[in-house]
Design an enzyme around this catalytic site. Structure first.
Site, PDB file in Angstrom:
ATOM      1  N   GLU A 167      35.991 -90.685  35.555  1.00  0.00           N
ATOM      2  CA  GLU A 167      35.179 -90.596  34.338  1.00  0.00           C
ATOM      3  C   GLU A 167      34.811 -91.956  33.744  1.00  0.00           C
ATOM      4  O   GLU A 167      33.916 -92.048  32.923  1.00  0.00           O
ATOM      5  CB  GLU A 167      35.903 -89.739  33.281  1.00  0.00           C
ATOM      6  CG  GLU A 167      37.166 -90.345  32.660  1.00  0.00           C
ATOM      7  CD  GLU A 167      38.429 -90.156  33.498  1.00  0.00           C
ATOM      8  OE1 GLU A 167      38.301 -89.885  34.710  1.00  0.00           O
ATOM      9  OE2 GLU A 167      39.531 -90.286  32.949  1.00  0.00           O
ATOM     10  N   HIS A 188      40.456 -92.823  37.959  1.00  0.00           N
ATOM     11  CA  HIS A 188      39.746 -92.126  36.876  1.00  0.00           C
ATOM     12  C   HIS A 188      38.238 -92.092  37.160  1.00  0.00           C
ATOM     13  O   HIS A 188      37.548 -93.078  36.897  1.00  0.00           O
ATOM     14  CB  HIS A 188      40.016 -92.830  35.544  1.00  0.00           C
ATOM     15  CG  HIS A 188      41.405 -92.587  35.057  1.00  0.00           C
ATOM     16  ND1 HIS A 188      41.729 -91.548  34.207  1.00  0.00           N
ATOM     17  CD2 HIS A 188      42.559 -93.212  35.340  1.00  0.00           C
ATOM     18  CE1 HIS A 188      43.026 -91.558  33.978  1.00  0.00           C
ATOM     19  NE2 HIS A 188      43.561 -92.561  34.652  1.00  0.00           N
ATOM     20  N   CYS A 204      44.786 -88.228  37.844  1.00  0.00           N
ATOM     21  CA  CYS A 204      45.984 -89.010  37.504  1.00  0.00           C
ATOM     22  C   CYS A 204      47.163 -88.096  37.172  1.00  0.00           C
ATOM     23  O   CYS A 204      47.669 -87.402  38.050  1.00  0.00           O
ATOM     24  CB  CYS A 204      45.650 -89.990  36.380  1.00  0.00           C
ATOM     25  SG  CYS A 204      46.829 -91.331  36.246  1.00  0.00           S
ATOM     26  N   TYR A 205      47.583 -88.020  35.920  1.00  0.00           N
ATOM     27  CA  TYR A 205      48.690 -87.125  35.553  1.00  0.00           C
ATOM     28  C   TYR A 205      48.409 -85.709  36.048  1.00  0.00           C
ATOM     29  O   TYR A 205      49.297 -85.023  36.560  1.00  0.00           O
ATOM     30  CB  TYR A 205      48.857 -87.118  34.031  1.00  0.00           C
ATOM     31  CG  TYR A 205      49.996 -86.235  33.522  1.00  0.00           C
ATOM     32  CD1 TYR A 205      51.246 -86.775  33.283  1.00  0.00           C
ATOM     33  CD2 TYR A 205      49.803 -84.877  33.287  1.00  0.00           C
ATOM     34  CE1 TYR A 205      52.294 -85.981  32.823  1.00  0.00           C
ATOM     35  CE2 TYR A 205      50.833 -84.074  32.830  1.00  0.00           C
ATOM     36  CZ  TYR A 205      52.081 -84.631  32.593  1.00  0.00           C
ATOM     37  OH  TYR A 205      53.101 -83.835  32.139  1.00  0.00           O
ATOM     38  N   GLY A 235      47.279 -88.272  31.374  1.00  0.00           N
ATOM     39  CA  GLY A 235      48.151 -88.167  30.200  1.00  0.00           C
ATOM     40  C   GLY A 235      49.128 -89.319  30.201  1.00  0.00           C
ATOM     41  O   GLY A 235      49.341 -89.954  31.236  1.00  0.00           O
ATOM     42  N   LYS A 284      28.072 -86.284  19.715  1.00  0.00           N
ATOM     43  CA  LYS A 284      27.041 -86.984  18.938  1.00  0.00           C
ATOM     44  C   LYS A 284      25.800 -87.329  19.776  1.00  0.00           C
ATOM     45  O   LYS A 284      24.667 -87.152  19.317  1.00  0.00           O
ATOM     46  CB  LYS A 284      27.646 -88.273  18.370  1.00  0.00           C
ATOM     47  CG  LYS A 284      26.787 -88.977  17.368  1.00  0.00           C
ATOM     48  CD  LYS A 284      26.951 -88.358  16.009  1.00  0.00           C
ATOM     49  CE  LYS A 284      26.222 -89.105  14.934  1.00  0.00           C
ATOM     50  NZ  LYS A 284      26.499 -88.516  13.612  1.00  0.00           N
ATOM     51  N   ASP A 288      23.261 -85.429  11.648  1.00  0.00           N
ATOM     52  CA  ASP A 288      23.832 -84.106  11.907  1.00  0.00           C
ATOM     53  C   ASP A 288      23.228 -83.030  11.018  1.00  0.00           C
ATOM     54  O   ASP A 288      22.879 -81.944  11.486  1.00  0.00           O
ATOM     55  CB  ASP A 288      25.360 -84.132  11.728  1.00  0.00           C
ATOM     56  CG  ASP A 288      26.001 -85.223  12.574  1.00  0.00           C
ATOM     57  OD1 ASP A 288      25.336 -85.675  13.518  1.00  0.00           O
ATOM     58  OD2 ASP A 288      27.129 -85.620  12.273  1.00  0.00           O
TER      59      ASP A 288
END
Ligand code: XMP
Length: 516
Positions: A176, A174, A84-85, A57, A372, A232
């Site tokens: 990710e 991080h 992190c945060y 964050g 997506k 979609d």
């Protein structure tokens, strides 16, 4: 097997990468959901997660008014990964100290692992690619009781931490992001070693569960779905059709503003391989009459949007006895996203509507849980043709907002011919799938040229190609000069009425992807 029986909850503290964390978790075939940090403890318990991930964050945990989750979260008997945060908050809430770092740590850093277990299971001292990506101005200065350090970096003595007896872990880096080369290992260890999840979230299992749920919900009622030609709505229709067959009717409104063959391949697929009922409504005259003399982009958009709803409603009414409307709403549109700005919490629900409330139909949104890229996988799994699944986004108002100035049959004709050339060349060169969107725009001016010995005074086409991840920001694509040259030559030679092609080199912001 219920694919949702094991899920991870990602508690969002406003990080730019929260959705990326979710996608990385799902890539490991583990279902996860994002919830804002202020989600009540009771709700979290009710969801029965296998583990929690606390996101990063933009704030400092010691600031007054910094976002905090219910401290009861740390008392649950659940594995928690703080990023992190999230890690700093866990430390502070459990009695440790977080302070402003002397030096901000931003970018690549090398991790020195001290504990090859837990998050770092399977890695060993021979792992040479311990590169991680950091982005923080604060750092952990003192651990709470019963916590130990698992890894360090040059500027973070506590780059990874763990509780000595409980499954509580934190990382300053991080996992990710792609720059963290051991990121996937770290996430997999959290999911499979600490949370003991199993990889159940596959598109096959998603189809089975969703098909059952749709059957149950719809019973013997009728459902309608607007087919736009986009991915979609096509996937929504295919999925619902698999569940309820002939109880689904799709409505395709041809507004005359489609690209050449935009929907032909899709309609052909549905006609040939399924017994899906598609009402192919020809409303070209209606739309082009409505657009006559209109140059203002907003009025164009409103007229096109209104016309679509009017015709869709008329057709739905003719069918009678319809109870549900199917829509291809995706997960990013329903996440209660957290944006933190100067201490103010802005809770933004995105607009998830497409058709108006007046239709009084109940919604079925089978893609609500998907990103997506997952929708594309689902489309392939349902047997949709590649061409439909990997189609670039196309705006609802269609070519109407790619013709600057008045939209007329003649100008649509010019734009369509130029647009076909752009698509053909992008596909032939392999660039079509590398970029986010690539298309032609017809400008409202004429310029002087020379063809043979003749002076010409004709239209200008702009070539717009952008790279983007989510259409919120975009940069112009750096296409090879030969490709740009070939597109330009072909358009000028083959499209009567065009004597000049220009390249759009603007990014978003401050420009937008579409020109209107
Ligand atoms: P802009 O032009 O705002 O576009 O940068 C962002 C993305 O949205 C698409 N777009 C639309 N899609 N209805 C849609 O369904 C619309 O009215 C619309 N306007 C823009 C655009 O193609 C790009 O992908």
């Amino acid at each position: 097997m219920n694919i949702h029986s094991e899920k991870i909850l990602i508690i969002d503290f406003g990080s730019q990468t929260t959705q990326l964390i979710a996608r990385r978790v799902r890539e490991q075939k583990v279902y996860c959901e994002i919830h804002p940090y202020y989600t009540a403890l009771a709700k979290i318990k009710e969801l029965k997660p296998s583990g929690l991930i606390l996101s990063g964050g933009p704030r400092s945990v010691y600031d007054t008014g910094a976002p905090k989750c219910d401290p009861g979260l740390f008392e649950l008997d659940l594995p928690i990964l703080g990023i992190c945060y999230g890690a700093q908050l866990m430390v502070q809430e459990m009695g440790g100290v977080v302070e402003k770092a002397q030096k901000r740590e931003f970018g690549k850093s090398v991790l020195d692992i001290k504990y090859y277990d837990g998050l770092f299971t399977g890695l060993d001292s021979n792992t040479d690619e311990c590169q991680v990506w950091m982005s923080h101005g604060d750092r952990i200065e003192k651990l709470p009781d019963h916590f130990s350090v698992s890894a360090q970096s040059e500027h973070s003595p506590y780059a990874a931490i763990r509780h000595e007896s409980r499954p509580l872990v934190g990382v300053q880096f991080h996992p990710e992001v792609a720059h963290t080369l051991i990121g996937t290992d770290v996430l997999r260890n959290f999911l499979f070693t600490l949370c003991k999840c199993r990889p159940l979230w596959t598109m096959g299992s998603f189809i089975d569960t969703t098909v059952d749920a749709i059957k149950q919900k719809v019973g013997s009622d009728q459902v309608i779905c607007a087919l736009s030609g986009g991915v979609d709505s096509a996937v929504t229709a295919a999925l619902i059709h698999r569940a309820i067959g002939s109880q689904l009717t799709c409505i395709y409104v041809n507004n005359g503003l489609m690209r050449t063959n935009e929907t032909a391949s899709l309609l052909k697929f549905f006609a040939e391989t399924t017994h899906l009922k598609v009402l192919d409504i020809d409303a070209v005259d209606y739309f082009l009459d409505e657009l006559q003399g209109i140059v203002d982009p907003e009025i164009k958009r409103k007229k096109i949007g209104y016309g679509f709803i009017k015709i869709f409603e008329e057709e739905a009414k003719k069918l009678g006895n319809v109870k549900y409307l199917a829509q291809g709403t995706l997960y990013p549109d329903v996440i209660e996203s957290v944006a933190l700005d100067g201490g103010t919490v802005i809770k933004s629900h995105h607009n998830v509507g497409g058709l108006p409330d007046i239709m009084k139909l109940d919604l079925i949104e089978p893609l609500r849980e998907l990103f997506k890229d997952e929708v594309r996988l689902l489309g392939l799994e349902l047997g949709l043709p590649d061409e439909a699944v990997f189609r670039q986004p196309f705006p609802g108002p269609g070519l109407g907002i790619r013709i600057m100035g008045e939209v007329s049959r003649e100008r649509l004709d010019i734009l369509r011919q130029a647009d076909v050339i752009v698509l053909e060349e992008m596909k032939k060169s392999g660039w079509y799938r590398k970029v986010w969107q690539s298309f032609a725009v017809l400008l409202p001016i004429q310029t002087v040229g020379v063809m043979g010995d003749e002076r010409t005074y004709e239209n200008v086409i702009a070539l717009r190609c952008v790279d983007s991840l989510d259409a919120m920001t975009a940069d112009w694509s750096k296409l090879p000069y030969e490709l740009i040259g070939r597109i330009s030559n072909r358009i000028i030679n083959e499209v009567r009425g065009v004597n000049r092609v220009v390249l759009d080199v603007s990014s978003k912001p401050p420009s937008t992807i579409e020109w209107e």
